[in-house]
Design a protein around this motif. Structure first.
Motif: not given
Length: 302
Positions: A4-5, A8, A31, A34-35, A38
């Motif tokens: 998922r990341n 993104y 959001t 932020q990802q 990370i």
């Protein structure tokens, strides 16, 4: 790190714009940011440089894009393999072909595929960048001009095809057994626009011989060009096989070109280490059989 990341990250890489990427993904821009942070913390390196309002991929970002593409494709392959095991005949097959005449010629094969696999969606894309589409995992199979050998790909030669002159049967040229390109300098021609592969192949041969052909009309589809020939607007220079797929056109005569002749060399390609479903394998076999039956082999290949 999960896929998922990676998705993104790939969206930001594609757009180089966080808000546009967030809109495409259906999430908020904070959001998404932020990802990405990370991911950057996990790698210990920035993936994008933020220069004012401009977003630029770093060297680490470019590396992640290369491997991230493979990760996402591996996930799709796993899902497709399991889905095929569960359902037998479902899913999607994506095929890239050269535009205009090849996709036009292959329509009967597409109909056959749909009849055999009614629950599988066949997506046929016309593009001049066939190899790039395969390498970027945007399609499963590709039919394009023969290119350099790439170890990442399985590349299957599909033979070569010379170009012929198609003229109206009422034309003064219709009874010719052969003709040279240079003889066509004074004749009305209808062709693809410059920049189309078929047009460029013809222009390149003419340029090497020191002359240039002119057109009275240009069209971007094989169907339109054949209609213009039928109407007597002009003659066209196209792959010999195109007329074989249109036997209902007795008003068009095909004349071989002698001397320097445009020839296209075709190949079927797919990513060597990816999952190939049963329907993709069947389509591959049908395509090879089709070209073996309809396209000549390179005389220098034996």
């Amino acid at each position: 790190m999960d896929t998922r990341n990676i998705q993104y990250f790939m969206a930001v890489y594609e757009h180089l714009h966080f808000t546009k990427a967030a809109d495409e993904l259906g999430i908020s821009q904070p959001t998404l940011s932020q990802q990405i942070r990370i991911l950057e913390a996990e790698f210990g390196m920035p993936l994008f440089d933020r220069i004012g309002k401009k977003v630029v991929a770093t060297e680490a970002g470019r590396l992640l894009r290369e491997y991230g593409t493979k990760m996402l494709q591996a996930e799709r392959d796993a899902k497709n393999a399991i889905k095929e095991l569960q359902s037998g005949k479902q899913g999607t097959v994506r095929l890239a072909v050269l535009p205009s005449d090849l996709d036009f010629q292959l329509v009967p094969l597409f109909v056959q595929f749909k009849s055999t696999y009614p629950d599988i969606q066949l997506q046929a894309f016309s593009t001049i960048f066939v190899q790039d589409e395969v390498l970027n995992h945007k399609v499963d199979l590709g039919i394009g001009l023969r290119g350099q050998v790439d170890k990442r790909l399985t590349q299957i030669p599909l033979g070569c095809e010379p170009y012929h002159l198609f003229v109206n049967s009422a034309s003064e040229l219709a009874d010719r057994k052969e003709i040279t390109l240079e003889e066509l300098k004074e004749h009305a021609l209808v062709m693809y626009p410059k920049g189309y592969l078929g047009r460029d192949l013809v222009d390149d041969v003419c340029r090497q011989e020191g002359f240039e052909l002119t057109t009275v009309m240009e069209a971007s589809s094989a169907t339109s060009l054949l209609q213009l020939v039928s109407a007597g607007v002009g003659a066209t220079i196209q792959p010999a096989g195109l007329l074989r797929q249109n036997p209902e056109r007795p008003e068009i005569a095909s004349i071989p070109i002698t001397g320097p002749t445009p020839v296209r060399y075709l190949e079927l390609m797919y990513y060597a280490d990816r999952y190939i479903s049963g329907s993709q394998r069947q389509l591959t076999n049908w395509l090879i059989d089709y070209f073996n039956a309809n396209i000549g082999q390179n005389p220098h290949d034996g």
